[in-house]
Enzyme design. Structure first.
Site, PDB file in Angstrom:
ATOM      1  N   GLY A  45      14.873  34.347 -12.583  1.00  0.00           N
ATOM      2  CA  GLY A  45      14.052  34.840 -11.482  1.00  0.00           C
ATOM      3  C   GLY A  45      14.468  34.174 -10.191  1.00  0.00           C
ATOM      4  N   GLN A  50      13.580  31.305  -1.472  1.00  0.00           N
ATOM      5  CA  GLN A  50      14.608  30.414  -2.024  1.00  0.00           C
ATOM      6  C   GLN A  50      15.974  30.620  -1.383  1.00  0.00           C
ATOM      7  OE1 GLN A  50      13.430  31.314  -6.358  1.00  0.00           O
ATOM      8  NE2 GLN A  50      14.160  29.210  -6.454  1.00  0.00           N
ATOM      9  N   CYS A  94      13.615  25.585 -12.133  1.00  0.00           N
ATOM     10  CA  CYS A  94      13.651  26.373 -10.905  1.00  0.00           C
ATOM     11  C   CYS A  94      15.032  26.196 -10.284  1.00  0.00           C
ATOM     12  CB  CYS A  94      12.570  25.872  -9.947  1.00  0.00           C
ATOM     13  SG  CYS A  94      12.521  26.777  -8.391  1.00  0.00           S
ATOM     14  N   LEU A  95      15.611  27.282  -9.784  1.00  0.00           N
ATOM     15  CA  LEU A  95      16.945  27.191  -9.191  1.00  0.00           C
ATOM     16  C   LEU A  95      16.940  26.312  -7.934  1.00  0.00           C
ATOM     17  CD1 LEU A  95      18.218  30.871  -9.659  1.00  0.00           C
ATOM     18  CD2 LEU A  95      18.811  28.853 -11.012  1.00  0.00           C
ATOM     19  N   HIS A 136       5.577  32.308 -11.829  1.00  0.00           N
ATOM     20  CA  HIS A 136       6.385  31.290 -11.143  1.00  0.00           C
ATOM     21  C   HIS A 136       6.974  31.864  -9.841  1.00  0.00           C
ATOM     22  CE1 HIS A 136       9.686  28.031 -11.368  1.00  0.00           C
ATOM     23  NE2 HIS A 136      10.094  28.849 -10.413  1.00  0.00           N
ATOM     24  N   GLU A 137       7.514  33.085  -9.925  1.00  0.00           N
ATOM     25  CA  GLU A 137       8.153  33.687  -8.743  1.00  0.00           C
ATOM     26  C   GLU A 137       7.123  34.053  -7.682  1.00  0.00           C
ATOM     27  OE1 GLU A 137      11.191  33.226  -8.485  1.00  0.00           O
ATOM     28  OE2 GLU A 137      11.494  32.753 -10.596  1.00  0.00           O
ATOM     29  N   HIS A 140       6.122  31.209  -5.575  1.00  0.00           N
ATOM     30  CA  HIS A 140       7.088  30.884  -4.503  1.00  0.00           C
ATOM     31  C   HIS A 140       6.696  31.570  -3.192  1.00  0.00           C
ATOM     32  CE1 HIS A 140      10.388  28.485  -6.066  1.00  0.00           C
ATOM     33  NE2 HIS A 140      10.533  29.252  -7.121  1.00  0.00           N
TER      34      HIS A 140
HETATM   35 NI    NI Z   1      11.553  28.789  -8.908  1.00  0.00          NI
END
Ligand code: NI
Length: 172
Positions: A45, A50, A94-95, A136-137, A140
């Site tokens: 995701g 991000q 998380c990226l 989670h997304e 963000h």
């Molecule tokens: Ni994340």
């Protein structure tokens, strides 16, 4: 085109994103860039903030088995309509917080409404990894990271590691 993923801590990861009023060609191109960036990472995701774009857009694909057909989802203005009382614990990453993982408890099932790539309204119930990933997304988009669910000490420890990583990256 692959985009650069911001690393925590970054003020852009702490802000509330703007509602997308029009799913334009530019927004579709942005979604395609995000999918490319997510698959390349690789991740399941990615949210627009991000990559430094402060709009309510996320992409996800939680099909993890090799050989299974991918299912890229593009969600503009995603919203959680309802959540199950039953919860699930997943080890999340998380990226924007590379190589750090921690268990987070969230509702096991969520119903999500969003606008798709063509601007059509969609609604679906997700469970398992899909439900965790969608939550989670969407977090963000409200400036919330998975580490915000952790105890302060653990969160500070991860943040310090990321600050160190960013210093090392800046040095090259
Ligand atoms: Ni994340």
């Amino acid at each position: 085109m692959k985009r650069t993923i911001l690393i925590h801590p970054d003020p852009r990861l702490k802000k509330v994103c703007a509602v997308v009023l029009d799913v334009s060609d530019a927004m579709r191109a942005l979604a395609d860039d995000m999918l490319e960036t997510m698959y390349d990472a690789p991740g399941v995701g990615l949210a627009a903030p991000q990559i430094g774009v402060m709009e309510r857009l996320v992409v996800l694909d939680c099909v993890k088995e090799d050989g299974d057909k991918p299912r890229p989802l593009v969600m503009f203005n995603p919203e959680i309509i309802s959540s199950s009382d039953e919860t699930n614990v997943y080890e999340e990453g998380c990226l924007s917080i590379p190589e750090q993982y921690a268990e987070v408890t969230r509702p096991k099932e969520v119903e999500v409404a969003w606008m798709d790539r063509d601007g059509n309204a969609q609604r679906e119930v997700f469970d398992g990894l899909w439900a965790t990933c969608a939550q989670h997304e969407i977090d963000h988009l409200d400036g919330k990271l998975f580490i915000d669910y952790l105890k302060p000490l653990k969160r500070q420890m991860i943040t310090r590691k990321m600050q160190k990583l960013k210093r090392e990256m800046a040095r090259g």
